[in-house]
Scaffold this motif. Structure first.
Motif, PDB file in Angstrom:
ATOM      1  N   SER A   1       2.898   6.677   8.080  1.00 43.96           N
ATOM      2  CA  SER A   1       2.328   5.157   7.938  1.00 43.96           C
ATOM      3  C   SER A   1       3.250   4.068   8.192  1.00 43.96           C
ATOM      4  O   SER A   1       2.988   3.123   8.752  1.00 43.96           O
ATOM      5  CB  SER A   1       1.612   4.967   6.410  1.00 43.96           C
ATOM      6  N   ILE A   2       4.590   4.317   7.560  1.00 44.35           N
ATOM      7  CA  ILE A   2       5.466   2.903   7.848  1.00 44.35           C
ATOM      8  C   ILE A   2       5.846   2.919   9.294  1.00 44.35           C
ATOM      9  O   ILE A   2       6.097   1.793   9.951  1.00 44.35           O
ATOM     10  CB  ILE A   2       6.849   3.333   7.187  1.00 44.35           C
ATOM     11  N   VAL A   3       5.917   4.131   9.961  1.00 43.47           N
ATOM     12  CA  VAL A   3       6.164   4.040  11.440  1.00 43.47           C
ATOM     13  C   VAL A   3       5.176   3.412  12.219  1.00 43.47           C
ATOM     14  O   VAL A   3       5.279   2.394  13.031  1.00 43.47           O
ATOM     15  CB  VAL A   3       6.512   5.643  12.047  1.00 43.47           C
ATOM     16  N   ILE A   4       4.012   3.824  11.745  1.00 40.72           N
ATOM     17  CA  ILE A   4       2.685   3.155  12.478  1.00 40.72           C
ATOM     18  C   ILE A   4       2.570   1.549  12.253  1.00 40.72           C
ATOM     19  O   ILE A   4       2.328   0.675  13.132  1.00 40.72           O
ATOM     20  CB  ILE A   4       1.559   3.961  11.902  1.00 40.72           C
ATOM     21  N   SER A   5       3.060   1.126  10.986  1.00 39.39           N
ATOM     22  CA  SER A   5       2.806  -0.116  10.657  1.00 39.39           C
ATOM     23  C   SER A   5       3.940  -1.168  11.286  1.00 39.39           C
ATOM     24  O   SER A   5       3.640  -2.084  11.627  1.00 39.39           O
ATOM     25  CB  SER A   5       3.008  -0.406   9.009  1.00 39.39           C
ATOM     26  N   PHE A   6       5.176  -0.336  11.448  1.00 44.31           N
ATOM     27  CA  PHE A   6       6.118  -1.067  12.413  1.00 44.31           C
ATOM     28  C   PHE A   6       5.721  -1.325  13.734  1.00 44.31           C
ATOM     29  O   PHE A   6       5.740  -2.363  14.408  1.00 44.31           O
ATOM     30  CB  PHE A   6       7.230  -0.307  12.192  1.00 44.31           C
ATOM     31  N   GLY A   7       5.031  -0.587  14.000  1.00 43.58           N
ATOM     32  CA  GLY A   7       4.516  -0.641  15.621  1.00 43.58           C
ATOM     33  C   GLY A   7       3.120  -1.659  15.887  1.00 43.58           C
ATOM     34  O   GLY A   7       3.551  -2.460  16.564  1.00 43.58           O
TER      35      GLY A   7
ATOM     36  N   ALA B   1      11.827  22.541 -11.396  1.00 47.49           N
ATOM     37  CA  ALA B   1      10.487  21.706 -10.829  1.00 47.49           C
ATOM     38  C   ALA B   1      10.890  21.110  -9.366  1.00 47.49           C
ATOM     39  O   ALA B   1      12.026  20.945  -8.981  1.00 47.49           O
ATOM     40  CB  ALA B   1      10.324  20.530 -11.637  1.00 47.49           C
ATOM     41  N   TYR B   2       9.866  21.170  -8.539  1.00 50.18           N
ATOM     42  CA  TYR B   2       9.904  20.620  -7.163  1.00 50.18           C
ATOM     43  C   TYR B   2       9.210  19.397  -7.145  1.00 50.18           C
ATOM     44  O   TYR B   2       8.189  19.269  -7.736  1.00 50.18           O
ATOM     45  CB  TYR B   2       9.378  21.655  -6.202  1.00 50.18           C
ATOM     46  N   VAL B   3       9.578  18.440  -6.012  1.00 54.25           N
ATOM     47  CA  VAL B   3       8.941  17.271  -5.773  1.00 54.25           C
ATOM     48  C   VAL B   3       8.054  17.783  -4.430  1.00 54.25           C
ATOM     49  O   VAL B   3       8.329  18.130  -3.521  1.00 54.25           O
ATOM     50  CB  VAL B   3       9.746  16.312  -5.240  1.00 54.25           C
ATOM     51  N   ASP B   4       6.606  17.101  -4.416  1.00 53.23           N
ATOM     52  CA  ASP B   4       5.817  17.438  -3.526  1.00 53.23           C
ATOM     53  C   ASP B   4       6.304  16.554  -2.342  1.00 53.23           C
ATOM     54  O   ASP B   4       6.311  15.231  -2.437  1.00 53.23           O
ATOM     55  CB  ASP B   4       4.320  16.941  -4.031  1.00 53.23           C
ATOM     56  N   PRO B   5       6.456  17.124  -1.064  1.00 49.18           N
ATOM     57  CA  PRO B   5       6.882  16.254  -0.004  1.00 49.18           C
ATOM     58  C   PRO B   5       5.774  15.678   0.709  1.00 49.18           C
ATOM     59  O   PRO B   5       5.932  14.842   1.679  1.00 49.18           O
ATOM     60  CB  PRO B   5       7.529  17.444   0.898  1.00 49.18           C
TER      61      PRO B   5
ATOM     62  N   ILE C   1       3.562   8.786   3.956  1.00 46.26           N
ATOM     63  CA  ILE C   1       3.937   7.436   3.882  1.00 46.26           C
ATOM     64  C   ILE C   1       4.951   7.106   5.000  1.00 46.26           C
ATOM     65  O   ILE C   1       4.879   6.041   5.606  1.00 46.26           O
ATOM     66  CB  ILE C   1       4.475   7.026   2.538  1.00 46.26           C
ATOM     67  N   LEU C   2       5.687   8.167   5.162  1.00 48.29           N
ATOM     68  CA  LEU C   2       6.703   7.615   6.377  1.00 48.29           C
ATOM     69  C   LEU C   2       6.073   7.649   7.617  1.00 48.29           C
ATOM     70  O   LEU C   2       6.483   6.563   8.413  1.00 48.29           O
ATOM     71  CB  LEU C   2       7.862   8.968   6.446  1.00 48.29           C
TER      72      LEU C   2
ATOM     73  N   VAL D   1       0.737  -1.209  -0.126  1.00 50.94           N
ATOM     74  CA  VAL D   1      -0.045   0.006   0.042  1.00 50.94           C
ATOM     75  C   VAL D   1       0.903   1.120   0.036  1.00 50.94           C
ATOM     76  O   VAL D   1       0.598   2.221  -0.714  1.00 50.94           O
ATOM     77  CB  VAL D   1      -0.994  -0.145   1.060  1.00 50.94           C
ATOM     78  N   HIS D   2       2.116   1.288   0.547  1.00 50.17           N
ATOM     79  CA  HIS D   2       2.809   2.405   0.695  1.00 50.17           C
ATOM     80  C   HIS D   2       3.490   2.671  -0.887  1.00 50.17           C
ATOM     81  O   HIS D   2       3.550   3.906  -1.142  1.00 50.17           O
ATOM     82  CB  HIS D   2       4.007   2.248   1.697  1.00 50.17           C
ATOM     83  N   LEU D   3       4.072   1.666  -1.305  1.00 47.25           N
ATOM     84  CA  LEU D   3       4.443   1.826  -2.619  1.00 47.25           C
ATOM     85  C   LEU D   3       3.378   2.258  -3.599  1.00 47.25           C
ATOM     86  O   LEU D   3       3.554   3.359  -4.522  1.00 47.25           O
ATOM     87  CB  LEU D   3       5.085   0.499  -3.165  1.00 47.25           C
ATOM     88  N   LEU D   4       2.098   1.818  -3.424  1.00 47.33           N
ATOM     89  CA  LEU D   4       0.773   2.103  -4.310  1.00 47.33           C
ATOM     90  C   LEU D   4       0.765   3.551  -4.241  1.00 47.33           C
ATOM     91  O   LEU D   4       0.433   4.253  -5.160  1.00 47.33           O
ATOM     92  CB  LEU D   4      -0.298   1.251  -3.946  1.00 47.33           C
ATOM     93  N   LEU D   5       0.742   4.177  -2.969  1.00 47.71           N
ATOM     94  CA  LEU D   5       0.330   5.677  -2.440  1.00 47.71           C
ATOM     95  C   LEU D   5       1.390   6.338  -3.255  1.00 47.71           C
ATOM     96  O   LEU D   5       1.160   7.495  -3.790  1.00 47.71           O
ATOM     97  CB  LEU D   5       0.349   5.876  -1.133  1.00 47.71           C
ATOM     98  N   LEU D   6       2.719   5.886  -3.181  1.00 47.44           N
ATOM     99  CA  LEU D   6       3.912   6.710  -3.516  1.00 47.44           C
ATOM    100  C   LEU D   6       3.865   6.608  -5.045  1.00 47.44           C
ATOM    101  O   LEU D   6       3.960   7.778  -5.540  1.00 47.44           O
ATOM    102  CB  LEU D   6       5.146   6.021  -3.040  1.00 47.44           C
TER     103      LEU D   6
END
Length: 111
Positions: free
Chosen positions: A76-82, A63-67, A73-74, A39-44
């Motif tokens: 969400s990754i921390v929450i999924s590790f927990g 051009a700039y990248v949207d942070p 996602i970062l 899901v994280h990769l899909l959202l990215l």
């Protein structure tokens, strides 16, 4: 580049669902972890794989990248590790109580 990410997401979803449908608790926990990473990769990927400079003050770029998607996602990754760590503790406790991690044996023991 997007097709490679789509293939990676598909593989993670496939392996995650396969592991979730298995009969052992450890595989179920690993399957949920792989599914969340898919899901994280899909959202990215859906946010758009853009090339550009980091959005910092004083930077001059075309051009700039949207942070925002990366930050979400970062988080969400921390929450999924927990949550995965909590699932591992629950699986370990179930193994201690029932002596097995097979779901069929646990269901039979509860009935």
């Amino acid at each position: 580049m997007e097709w490679m990410m789509a293939v990676a997401v598909g593989v993670l979803f496939t392996v995650g669902v396969y592991l979730i449908l298995s009969k052992t608790l450890l595989r179920i926990v690993l399957g949920t972890s792989l599914l969340t990473h898919g899901v994280h990769l899909l959202l990215l990927t859906m946010a758009g794989l853009k090339k550009g400079a980091a959005p910092v003050l004083g930077g001059k770029a075309d051009a700039y990248v949207d942070p925002l998607p990366q930050a979400l996602i970062l988080t969400s990754i921390v929450i999924s590790f927990g949550v995965t760590a909590f699932f591992f503790v629950l699986a370990y406790r179930a193994y201690q109580v029932h002596g097995t991690d097979e779901m069929d044996n646990i269901r039979e023991e509860e009935q």
